[in-house]
Scaffold this active site. Structure first.
Site, PDB file in Angstrom:
ATOM      1  N   LYS A 226      21.261   1.035  61.742  1.00  0.00           N
ATOM      2  CA  LYS A 226      21.789  -0.133  61.032  1.00  0.00           C
ATOM      3  C   LYS A 226      21.878  -1.371  61.923  1.00  0.00           C
ATOM      4  O   LYS A 226      21.739  -1.289  63.136  1.00  0.00           O
ATOM      5  CB  LYS A 226      23.155   0.211  60.413  1.00  0.00           C
ATOM      6  CG  LYS A 226      22.974   1.038  59.135  1.00  0.00           C
ATOM      7  CD  LYS A 226      24.233   1.164  58.329  1.00  0.00           C
ATOM      8  CE  LYS A 226      23.940   1.960  57.046  1.00  0.00           C
ATOM      9  NZ  LYS A 226      25.165   2.305  56.327  1.00  0.00           N
ATOM     10  N   ARG A 260      25.329  10.724  58.342  1.00  0.00           N
ATOM     11  CA  ARG A 260      24.141  10.448  57.513  1.00  0.00           C
ATOM     12  C   ARG A 260      23.117   9.724  58.380  1.00  0.00           C
ATOM     13  O   ARG A 260      23.344   8.595  58.792  1.00  0.00           O
ATOM     14  CB  ARG A 260      24.547   9.580  56.318  1.00  0.00           C
ATOM     15  CG  ARG A 260      23.409   9.264  55.363  1.00  0.00           C
ATOM     16  CD  ARG A 260      23.883   8.383  54.211  1.00  0.00           C
ATOM     17  NE  ARG A 260      22.811   8.061  53.304  1.00  0.00           N
ATOM     18  CZ  ARG A 260      21.943   7.075  53.491  1.00  0.00           C
ATOM     19  NH1 ARG A 260      22.023   6.319  54.567  1.00  0.00           N
ATOM     20  NH2 ARG A 260      20.985   6.853  52.617  1.00  0.00           N
TER      21      ARG A 260
HETATM   22  C1  8Y7 Z   1      25.021   4.503  53.449  1.00  0.00           C
HETATM   23  C2  8Y7 Z   1      24.764   5.198  52.265  1.00  0.00           C
HETATM   24  C3  8Y7 Z   1      23.123   3.825  52.699  1.00  0.00           C
HETATM   25  C4  8Y7 Z   1      26.241   4.775  54.137  1.00  0.00           C
HETATM   26  C5  8Y7 Z   1      26.735   6.365  52.381  1.00  0.00           C
HETATM   27  C6  8Y7 Z   1      21.033   2.690  55.100  1.00  0.00           C
HETATM   28  C7  8Y7 Z   1      22.937   5.203  50.580  1.00  0.00           C
HETATM   29  C8  8Y7 Z   1      21.443   1.966  53.897  1.00  0.00           C
HETATM   30  N1  8Y7 Z   1      23.982   3.660  53.717  1.00  0.00           N
HETATM   31  N2  8Y7 Z   1      25.597   6.117  51.731  1.00  0.00           N
HETATM   32  N3  8Y7 Z   1      23.569   4.758  51.801  1.00  0.00           N
HETATM   33  N4  8Y7 Z   1      27.062   5.711  53.557  1.00  0.00           N
HETATM   34  N5  8Y7 Z   1      27.614   7.269  51.904  1.00  0.00           N
HETATM   35  O1  8Y7 Z   1      20.879   1.990  56.138  1.00  0.00           O
HETATM   36  O2  8Y7 Z   1      26.596   4.193  55.149  1.00  0.00           O
HETATM   37  O3  8Y7 Z   1      20.822   3.896  55.130  1.00  0.00           O
HETATM   38  S1  8Y7 Z   1      21.621   2.972  52.459  1.00  0.00           S
END
Ligand code: 8Y7
Length: 281
Positions: A226, A260
């Protein structure tokens, strides 16, 4: 603590890795490399899923709506057409916990029917019908904090006190979900790094993540590749692995349960070291 994810049980006594499987054509970190047509696209997703499981992922997060700032909205039908065949194929062939990254109540219901084991909603079930659909699915849900909407969330984020504001907001959402029939033991919280937050906001949330952990819900964090990593190191998206690992480790130290990430193998190695140090005499 054990989380019931459909036909799977997820042990969160020790933190785990969630691998990101984007099925959007414009996913920012892989340039949409995953996107193809029909059978070829599903086979590609299956291979990616298999690799992430072999590399140590406990959960696969599948999403068909890009939440990148400025991304074009996707219709419900397109989102279903992108995500459901992949959920179905993975559920049929692999022994994996599938998380569906969506705010769409129709997809929540359909994905649960096709074998998904978790719902990950960046809008924390605020869309019409989403809370009821998630409640009916019986699946665990991740409630993420976001200020604003993806198109404009980075324009001018403001908080009186970012840590207090995010903790309070998530507590209110969790209470609403519990009142709506989602049992406390299937709720996960996520501060939503990068979603309507400046670098200073993201760093404060990470430094004080223990305050969110004190609410006693398992925490999921997404820090992989990020802007927080980019802004501090000056590196482009493809060169943020070391920074992402350091961010993830900071989150572990402050109580995160699910990481994640895009880079499953590297994160699993980091997690093994983290665990070994924690368990040392
Ligand atoms: C997150 C996310 C994304 C996060 C959760 C990316 C779908 C952007 N970021 N879901 N999703 N937490 N729970 O950079 O930080 O992956 S999308």
């Amino acid at each position: 603590m054990e989380l019931r994810c459909g036909r799977h049980a997820l042990d969160l006594a020790s933190p785990v890795v969630m691998g990101i499987l984007n099925v959007t054509p414009d996913s920012f970190s892989d340039g949409g490399a995953l996107y193809g047509e029909g059978r070829a696209r599903i086979d590609y997703c299956l291979r990616m899923a298999e690799e992430m499981l072999a590399d140590g992922a406990s959960i696969l997060d599948i999403g068909g709506e890009s939440t990148r700032p400025g991304a074009a909205p996707v219709s419900s039908d397109d989102e279903l057409a992108r995500v459901l065949p992949v959920v179905e194929a993975i559920a049929a062939r692999l022994d994996a916990i599938i998380s569906v990254d969506t705010s769409n109540p129709v997809l929540m219901r359909e994905a649960a029917r096709c074998g998904a084991g978790m719902i990950n909603d960046v809008r924390a079930l605020q869309r019409d019908g989403a809370l009821a659909a998630a409640a009916a699915s019986g699946l665990p849900v991740c409630l993420m904090h976001m200020q604003g909407e993806p198109g404009s969330m980075q324009d001018d984020p403001y908080y009186a006190d970012v840590v207090d504001d995010v903790c309070q907001w998530l507590q209110v959402r969790a209470a609403a979900c519990e009142a709506g029939g989602i049992e406390r033991q299937r709720i996960l919280l996520d501060p939503g790094f990068g979603f309507g937050k400046t670098l200073a906001h993201n760093l404060a949330l990470l430094k004080h993540l223990d305050q969110l952990a004190d609410l006693r819900y398992p925490l999921l964090v997404g820090l992989s590749r990020k802007s927080i990593a980019g802004k501090i190191t000056g590196k482009p998206v493809g060169e943020r692995l070391a920074a992402s690992l350091a961010l993830a480790q900071s989150a572990l130290d402050r109580g995160a349960s699910i990481l994640r990430v895009h880079d499953v193998a590297a994160t699993s190695d980091m997690l093994k070291i983290w665990r070994a140090v924690r368990e040392a005499a």
